[in-house]
Scaffold this active site. Structure first.
Site, PDB file in Angstrom:
ATOM      1  N   ASP A  99     -11.363   2.875   4.673  1.00  0.00           N
ATOM      2  CA  ASP A  99     -11.825   1.486   4.582  1.00  0.00           C
ATOM      3  C   ASP A  99     -13.356   1.424   4.552  1.00  0.00           C
ATOM      4  OD1 ASP A  99      -9.859  -0.429   4.315  1.00  0.00           O
ATOM      5  OD2 ASP A  99      -9.391  -0.499   6.462  1.00  0.00           O
TER       6      ASP A  99
ATOM      7  N   GLN B 294      -4.486  -1.757   9.775  1.00  0.00           N
ATOM      8  CA  GLN B 294      -4.458  -3.071   9.119  1.00  0.00           C
ATOM      9  C   GLN B 294      -5.116  -4.136  10.006  1.00  0.00           C
ATOM     10  OE1 GLN B 294      -3.310  -3.693   5.895  1.00  0.00           O
ATOM     11  NE2 GLN B 294      -4.228  -5.692   6.237  1.00  0.00           N
TER      12      GLN B 294
ATOM     13  N   LYS C  30       0.847  -1.215   0.000  1.00  0.00           N
ATOM     14  CA  LYS C  30       0.000   0.000   0.000  1.00  0.00           C
ATOM     15  C   LYS C  30       0.871   1.250   0.000  1.00  0.00           C
ATOM     16  CE  LYS C  30      -3.808  -2.441   2.115  1.00  0.00           C
ATOM     17  NZ  LYS C  30      -4.398  -2.977   3.335  1.00  0.00           N
TER      18      LYS C  30
END
Ligand code: NAD
Length: 290
Positions: free
Chosen positions: A119, A96, A52
Protein backbone atom coordinates in the site's frame (compact mmCIF):
# COMPACT_ATOMS: atom_id res chain seq x y z
CA UNK A 1 -15.56 18.27 -26.47
CA UNK A 2 -14.03 16.23 -23.68
CA UNK A 3 -12.65 12.75 -23.92
CA UNK A 4 -13.65 10.34 -21.19
CA UNK A 5 -10.69 8.51 -19.68
CA UNK A 6 -11.75 4.87 -19.46
CA UNK A 7 -10.30 3.57 -16.20
CA UNK A 8 -11.62 0.07 -16.77
CA UNK A 9 -9.75 -0.22 -20.07
CA UNK A 10 -6.50 1.25 -18.68
CA UNK A 11 -6.73 -1.01 -15.60
CA UNK A 12 -7.29 -4.03 -17.85
CA UNK A 13 -4.12 -3.13 -19.77
CA UNK A 14 -2.14 -2.83 -16.50
CA UNK A 15 -3.48 -6.21 -15.37
CA UNK A 16 -2.39 -7.76 -18.69
CA UNK A 17 1.14 -6.47 -18.00
CA UNK A 18 0.83 -8.05 -14.55
CA UNK A 19 -0.21 -11.38 -16.07
CA UNK A 20 2.95 -11.42 -18.21
CA UNK A 21 5.19 -10.35 -15.30
CA UNK A 22 3.64 -13.03 -13.06
CA UNK A 23 4.41 -15.72 -15.63
CA UNK A 24 8.00 -14.43 -15.91
CA UNK A 25 8.45 -14.53 -12.12
CA UNK A 26 6.98 -18.03 -11.95
CA UNK A 27 9.41 -19.16 -14.65
CA UNK A 28 12.18 -17.99 -12.27
CA UNK A 29 10.64 -20.08 -9.46
CA UNK A 30 8.96 -17.15 -7.67
CA UNK A 31 5.18 -17.27 -7.21
CA UNK A 32 4.16 -13.76 -6.14
CA UNK A 33 1.90 -13.82 -3.08
CA UNK A 34 -0.46 -11.23 -1.61
CA UNK A 35 -2.07 -11.46 1.83
CA UNK A 36 -5.13 -9.36 2.57
CA UNK A 37 -6.13 -8.94 6.19
CA UNK A 38 -9.65 -7.85 7.05
CA UNK A 39 -10.70 -7.01 10.57
CA UNK A 40 -14.43 -6.80 11.22
CA UNK A 41 -17.50 -7.16 9.05
CA UNK A 42 -17.79 -3.93 7.07
CA UNK A 43 -19.69 -5.07 3.95
CA UNK A 44 -17.86 -2.67 1.56
CA UNK A 45 -14.48 -3.90 2.88
CA UNK A 46 -15.55 -7.52 2.30
CA UNK A 47 -16.35 -6.67 -1.33
CA UNK A 48 -12.96 -4.93 -1.83
CA UNK A 49 -11.02 -7.79 -0.24
CA UNK A 50 -12.84 -10.48 -2.23
CA UNK A 51 -12.21 -8.68 -5.50
CA UNK A 52 -8.47 -8.32 -4.68
CA UNK A 53 -8.21 -12.05 -3.93
CA UNK A 54 -10.19 -12.93 -7.07
CA UNK A 55 -7.91 -10.78 -9.26
CA UNK A 56 -4.85 -12.53 -7.79
CA UNK A 57 -6.36 -15.88 -8.72
CA UNK A 58 -7.13 -14.79 -12.27
CA UNK A 59 -3.54 -13.63 -12.85
CA UNK A 60 -1.84 -16.62 -11.26
CA UNK A 61 -0.68 -14.99 -8.01
CA UNK A 62 -0.86 -16.82 -4.70
CA UNK A 63 -3.17 -15.09 -2.24
CA UNK A 64 -4.27 -15.43 1.35
CA UNK A 65 -7.36 -13.83 2.82
CA UNK A 66 -7.34 -13.54 6.59
CA UNK A 67 -10.54 -12.42 8.25
CA UNK A 68 -10.48 -11.50 11.93
CA UNK A 69 -13.62 -10.74 13.95
CA UNK A 70 -14.46 -7.12 14.81
CA UNK A 71 -13.57 -8.05 18.41
CA UNK A 72 -9.95 -8.95 17.51
CA UNK A 73 -7.46 -7.18 19.76
CA UNK A 74 -4.60 -4.97 18.66
CA UNK A 75 -2.16 -7.72 19.72
CA UNK A 76 -3.99 -10.29 17.62
CA UNK A 77 -3.84 -8.07 14.53
CA UNK A 78 -0.15 -7.33 15.07
CA UNK A 79 0.54 -11.06 15.57
CA UNK A 80 -0.99 -11.81 12.15
CA UNK A 81 1.06 -9.05 10.54
CA UNK A 82 4.26 -10.45 12.10
CA UNK A 83 3.37 -13.95 10.91
CA UNK A 84 2.88 -12.65 7.37
CA UNK A 85 6.11 -10.62 7.56
CA UNK A 86 7.89 -13.94 8.19
CA UNK A 87 6.00 -15.99 5.58
CA UNK A 88 8.25 -16.51 2.51
CA UNK A 89 5.22 -17.26 0.28
CA UNK A 90 3.88 -13.76 0.92
CA UNK A 91 5.45 -10.73 -0.81
CA UNK A 92 2.71 -8.17 -0.26
CA UNK A 93 0.57 -7.50 2.80
CA UNK A 94 -2.47 -5.27 2.88
CA UNK A 95 -4.53 -4.57 5.95
CA UNK A 96 -7.90 -3.37 4.68
CA UNK A 97 -8.83 0.11 5.85
CA UNK A 98 -10.68 1.18 7.92
CA UNK A 99 -10.19 -1.30 10.79
CA UNK A 100 -12.50 -1.14 13.83
CA UNK A 101 -11.97 1.98 15.97
CA UNK A 102 -10.08 0.19 18.77
CA UNK A 103 -7.32 -0.82 16.35
CA UNK A 104 -4.40 1.63 16.03
CA UNK A 105 -3.97 1.66 12.26
CA UNK A 106 -0.71 3.57 12.45
CA UNK A 107 0.81 0.89 14.71
CA UNK A 108 -0.33 -1.79 12.27
CA UNK A 109 1.32 0.01 9.33
CA UNK A 110 4.57 0.48 11.28
CA UNK A 111 4.63 -3.24 12.12
CA UNK A 112 4.51 -4.20 8.44
CA UNK A 113 7.80 -5.25 6.88
CA UNK A 114 8.34 -2.20 4.61
CA UNK A 115 9.51 -4.56 1.85
CA UNK A 116 5.98 -6.07 1.87
CA UNK A 117 4.06 -2.82 2.38
CA UNK A 118 2.37 -2.81 -1.04
CA UNK A 119 0.00 0.00 0.00
CA UNK A 120 3.04 2.26 0.42
CA UNK A 121 1.93 3.61 3.80
CA UNK A 122 4.95 2.62 5.96
CA UNK A 123 7.18 5.60 6.87
CA UNK A 124 10.10 3.99 5.00
CA UNK A 125 8.06 3.94 1.79
CA UNK A 126 6.77 7.46 2.37
CA UNK A 127 10.41 8.58 2.68
CA UNK A 128 11.33 6.72 -0.50
CA UNK A 129 8.52 8.49 -2.35
CA UNK A 130 9.85 11.86 -1.19
CA UNK A 131 13.38 10.79 -2.17
CA UNK A 132 12.14 9.45 -5.54
CA UNK A 133 13.71 6.07 -4.73
CA UNK A 134 12.08 3.57 -7.10
CA UNK A 135 12.53 0.65 -4.67
CA UNK A 136 9.74 2.11 -2.52
CA UNK A 137 6.05 1.38 -2.99
CA UNK A 138 3.87 4.19 -4.31
CA UNK A 139 0.33 4.27 -2.86
CA UNK A 140 -1.95 2.55 -5.36
CA UNK A 141 -4.60 5.22 -5.97
CA UNK A 142 -2.27 8.13 -6.84
CA UNK A 143 -0.08 5.74 -8.85
CA UNK A 144 -3.24 4.77 -10.73
CA UNK A 145 -4.02 8.46 -11.40
CA UNK A 146 -0.55 8.91 -12.92
CA UNK A 147 -1.16 5.93 -15.20
CA UNK A 148 -4.49 7.41 -16.28
CA UNK A 149 -2.81 10.73 -17.14
CA UNK A 150 -0.16 8.88 -19.15
CA UNK A 151 -2.74 6.72 -20.92
CA UNK A 152 -4.70 9.84 -21.89
CA UNK A 153 -1.52 11.40 -23.30
CA UNK A 154 -1.61 14.29 -20.81
CA UNK A 155 1.64 16.26 -20.70
CA UNK A 156 2.39 17.04 -17.05
CA UNK A 157 5.74 18.81 -17.55
CA UNK A 158 5.35 22.47 -16.75
CA UNK A 159 1.59 22.09 -16.26
CA UNK A 160 -0.23 23.78 -13.39
CA UNK A 161 -1.66 20.92 -11.33
CA UNK A 162 -4.04 21.42 -8.43
CA UNK A 163 -4.55 18.55 -6.01
CA UNK A 164 -7.60 18.99 -3.78
CA UNK A 165 -7.09 16.99 -0.58
CA UNK A 166 -3.95 16.31 1.47
CA UNK A 167 -4.54 12.80 2.82
CA UNK A 168 -1.64 10.38 3.21
CA UNK A 169 -3.52 7.91 0.98
CA UNK A 170 -4.24 10.16 -2.00
CA UNK A 171 -3.58 13.92 -1.87
CA UNK A 172 -0.03 14.07 -0.49
CA UNK A 173 1.47 11.22 -2.52
CA UNK A 174 -0.36 12.55 -5.60
CA UNK A 175 1.30 15.93 -5.18
CA UNK A 176 4.73 14.29 -4.77
CA UNK A 177 4.25 12.18 -7.91
CA UNK A 178 3.19 15.18 -9.99
CA UNK A 179 6.17 17.26 -8.88
CA UNK A 180 8.71 14.41 -9.18
CA UNK A 181 11.41 14.47 -11.83
CA UNK A 182 9.92 13.18 -15.06
CA UNK A 183 6.41 14.40 -14.24
CA UNK A 184 7.62 17.95 -13.59
CA UNK A 185 4.28 19.64 -12.90
CA UNK A 186 3.92 22.83 -10.86
CA UNK A 187 1.77 21.61 -8.00
CA UNK A 188 -0.63 23.37 -5.67
CA UNK A 189 -2.20 21.35 -2.85
CA UNK A 190 -5.55 22.66 -1.66
CA UNK A 191 -7.39 21.41 1.43
CA UNK A 192 -10.22 22.18 3.82
CA UNK A 193 -8.53 25.40 5.04
CA UNK A 194 -7.64 26.75 1.59
CA UNK A 195 -9.05 30.17 0.74
CA UNK A 196 -11.04 30.60 -2.49
CA UNK A 197 -10.76 27.07 -3.81
CA UNK A 198 -12.65 27.91 -7.04
CA UNK A 199 -9.99 30.54 -7.92
CA UNK A 200 -7.17 28.08 -7.16
CA UNK A 201 -8.81 25.45 -9.39
CA UNK A 202 -9.37 27.91 -12.25
CA UNK A 203 -5.56 28.20 -12.66
CA UNK A 204 -5.19 24.47 -13.17
CA UNK A 205 -4.35 22.63 -16.35
CA UNK A 206 -4.84 19.43 -14.33
CA UNK A 207 -7.21 19.03 -11.37
CA UNK A 208 -7.05 15.99 -9.11
CA UNK A 209 -10.05 15.93 -6.78
CA UNK A 210 -9.61 13.73 -3.69
CA UNK A 211 -11.93 15.19 -1.10
CA UNK A 212 -14.90 12.94 -0.40
CA UNK A 213 -17.58 15.59 -1.04
CA UNK A 214 -20.18 14.73 -3.66
CA UNK A 215 -19.97 16.88 -6.80
CA UNK A 216 -18.10 19.71 -5.07
CA UNK A 217 -16.07 20.85 -8.10
CA UNK A 218 -18.37 22.93 -10.31
CA UNK A 219 -18.10 23.98 -13.96
CA UNK A 220 -17.09 27.55 -13.12
CA UNK A 221 -14.11 26.21 -11.10
CA UNK A 222 -12.63 24.60 -14.20
CA UNK A 223 -10.61 26.26 -16.96
CA UNK A 224 -11.64 25.47 -20.53
CA UNK A 225 -9.58 22.50 -21.76
CA UNK A 226 -8.41 21.34 -18.30
CA UNK A 227 -7.89 17.66 -17.47
CA UNK A 228 -9.88 16.44 -14.45
CA UNK A 229 -9.17 13.27 -12.47
CA UNK A 230 -11.93 12.54 -9.99
CA UNK A 231 -10.80 10.28 -7.15
CA UNK A 232 -13.89 10.76 -5.01
CA UNK A 233 -16.30 7.91 -4.38
CA UNK A 234 -19.41 9.15 -2.63
CA UNK A 235 -22.74 7.45 -2.03
CA UNK A 236 -25.75 9.68 -2.58
CA UNK A 237 -29.33 8.63 -1.93
CA UNK A 238 -31.22 7.70 -5.06
CA UNK A 239 -34.55 5.97 -4.48
CA UNK A 240 -34.86 5.30 -8.23
CA UNK A 241 -32.04 2.71 -8.05
CA UNK A 242 -32.35 -0.84 -6.75
CA UNK A 243 -29.78 -0.23 -4.01
CA UNK A 244 -31.33 3.11 -3.04
CA UNK A 245 -28.10 4.99 -3.73
CA UNK A 246 -25.68 5.76 -6.52
CA UNK A 247 -21.99 6.60 -6.62
CA UNK A 248 -20.80 10.07 -7.58
CA UNK A 249 -17.37 11.65 -7.56
CA UNK A 250 -16.11 14.91 -6.10
CA UNK A 251 -16.72 16.59 -9.47
CA UNK A 252 -20.11 17.68 -10.83
CA UNK A 253 -19.49 15.52 -13.89
CA UNK A 254 -22.44 16.56 -16.10
CA UNK A 255 -21.58 20.27 -15.97
CA UNK A 256 -17.78 19.95 -15.78
CA UNK A 257 -17.19 17.37 -18.54
CA UNK A 258 -18.09 19.66 -21.47
CA UNK A 259 -15.33 22.11 -20.40
CA UNK A 260 -12.57 19.52 -20.06
CA UNK A 261 -10.18 18.13 -22.62
CA UNK A 262 -10.28 14.86 -20.64
CA UNK A 263 -12.07 13.66 -17.51
CA UNK A 264 -12.49 10.45 -15.53
CA UNK A 265 -16.01 9.20 -14.76
CA UNK A 266 -17.20 7.81 -11.42
CA UNK A 267 -17.55 4.88 -11.36
CA UNK A 268 -15.19 3.49 -14.01
CA UNK A 269 -12.35 6.00 -13.68
CA UNK A 270 -9.82 5.91 -10.85
CA UNK A 271 -11.58 3.08 -8.96
CA UNK A 272 -10.50 0.16 -11.17
CA UNK A 273 -6.89 1.44 -11.23
CA UNK A 274 -6.32 1.02 -7.50
CA UNK A 275 -6.52 -2.77 -7.56
CA UNK A 276 -4.41 -2.98 -10.74
CA UNK A 277 -1.62 -0.96 -9.10
CA UNK A 278 -1.89 -3.11 -5.97
CA UNK A 279 -1.05 -6.16 -8.08
CA UNK A 280 1.77 -4.19 -9.78
CA UNK A 281 3.20 -3.35 -6.35
CA UNK A 282 2.95 -7.00 -5.25
CA UNK A 283 4.96 -8.04 -8.31
CA UNK A 284 7.55 -5.35 -7.52
CA UNK A 285 7.78 -6.77 -3.99
CA UNK A 286 8.18 -10.31 -5.34
CA UNK A 287 10.99 -9.17 -7.65
CA UNK A 288 12.75 -7.26 -4.86
CA UNK A 289 12.41 -9.92 -2.15
CA UNK A 290 12.75 -12.93 -4.46
P1 NAD B 1 -9.68 12.04 3.53
O1 NAD B 1 -10.98 12.31 4.22
O2 NAD B 1 -8.59 11.37 4.24
O3 NAD B 1 -9.11 13.44 2.99
C1 NAD B 1 -9.93 14.38 2.41
C2 NAD B 1 -9.15 15.65 2.13
O4 NAD B 1 -10.02 16.61 1.56
C3 NAD B 1 -8.54 16.28 3.38
O5 NAD B 1 -7.17 16.49 3.16
C4 NAD B 1 -9.27 17.62 3.54
O6 NAD B 1 -8.40 18.68 3.93
C5 NAD B 1 -9.79 17.88 2.15
N1 NAD B 1 -11.07 18.59 2.20
C6 NAD B 1 -12.16 18.30 2.93
N2 NAD B 1 -13.12 19.22 2.72
C7 NAD B 1 -12.63 20.10 1.83
C8 NAD B 1 -13.15 21.27 1.22
N3 NAD B 1 -14.36 21.71 1.48
N4 NAD B 1 -12.35 21.92 0.37
C9 NAD B 1 -11.11 21.49 0.07
N5 NAD B 1 -10.56 20.39 0.63
C10 NAD B 1 -11.32 19.71 1.49
O7 NAD B 1 -10.08 11.28 2.20
P2 NAD B 1 -9.20 10.37 1.19
O8 NAD B 1 -8.91 9.06 1.81
O9 NAD B 1 -8.07 11.17 0.63
O10 NAD B 1 -10.28 10.12 0.05
C11 NAD B 1 -10.83 11.19 -0.70
C12 NAD B 1 -11.91 10.65 -1.60
O11 NAD B 1 -11.33 9.71 -2.51
C13 NAD B 1 -13.04 9.89 -0.91
O12 NAD B 1 -14.25 10.10 -1.61
C14 NAD B 1 -12.63 8.44 -1.04
O13 NAD B 1 -13.73 7.56 -1.02
C15 NAD B 1 -11.98 8.47 -2.40
N6 NAD B 1 -10.98 7.41 -2.60
C16 NAD B 1 -11.07 6.68 -3.75
C17 NAD B 1 -10.16 5.69 -4.02
C18 NAD B 1 -10.28 4.92 -5.30
O14 NAD B 1 -9.82 3.82 -5.40
N7 NAD B 1 -10.86 5.51 -6.34
C19 NAD B 1 -9.15 5.41 -3.12
C20 NAD B 1 -9.04 6.19 -1.97
C21 NAD B 1 -9.97 7.20 -1.73
Amino acid sequence: MSSVIDGKAVAAAVLEECRTETAELKAQGITPGLAVVLVGDDPASHVYVSSKVKTCGELGLHSRKIVLPATATQDEVLAIVRELNADPAIHGILVQSPPPKHIDEDAVVRTLDPRKDVDGFHPENVAKLVLEDPTGFVPCTPAGCMRLLAAAGVKTAGAEAVVIGRSMIVGKPMALLLMAKGADATVTVAHSRSRDLPAICRRADIIIAAVGRPEMVKADWVKEGAVVIDVGINRVDDPSTKKGYRLVGDVAYAEVAPKCSAITPVPGGVGPMTIALLIKNTLQAARQIG
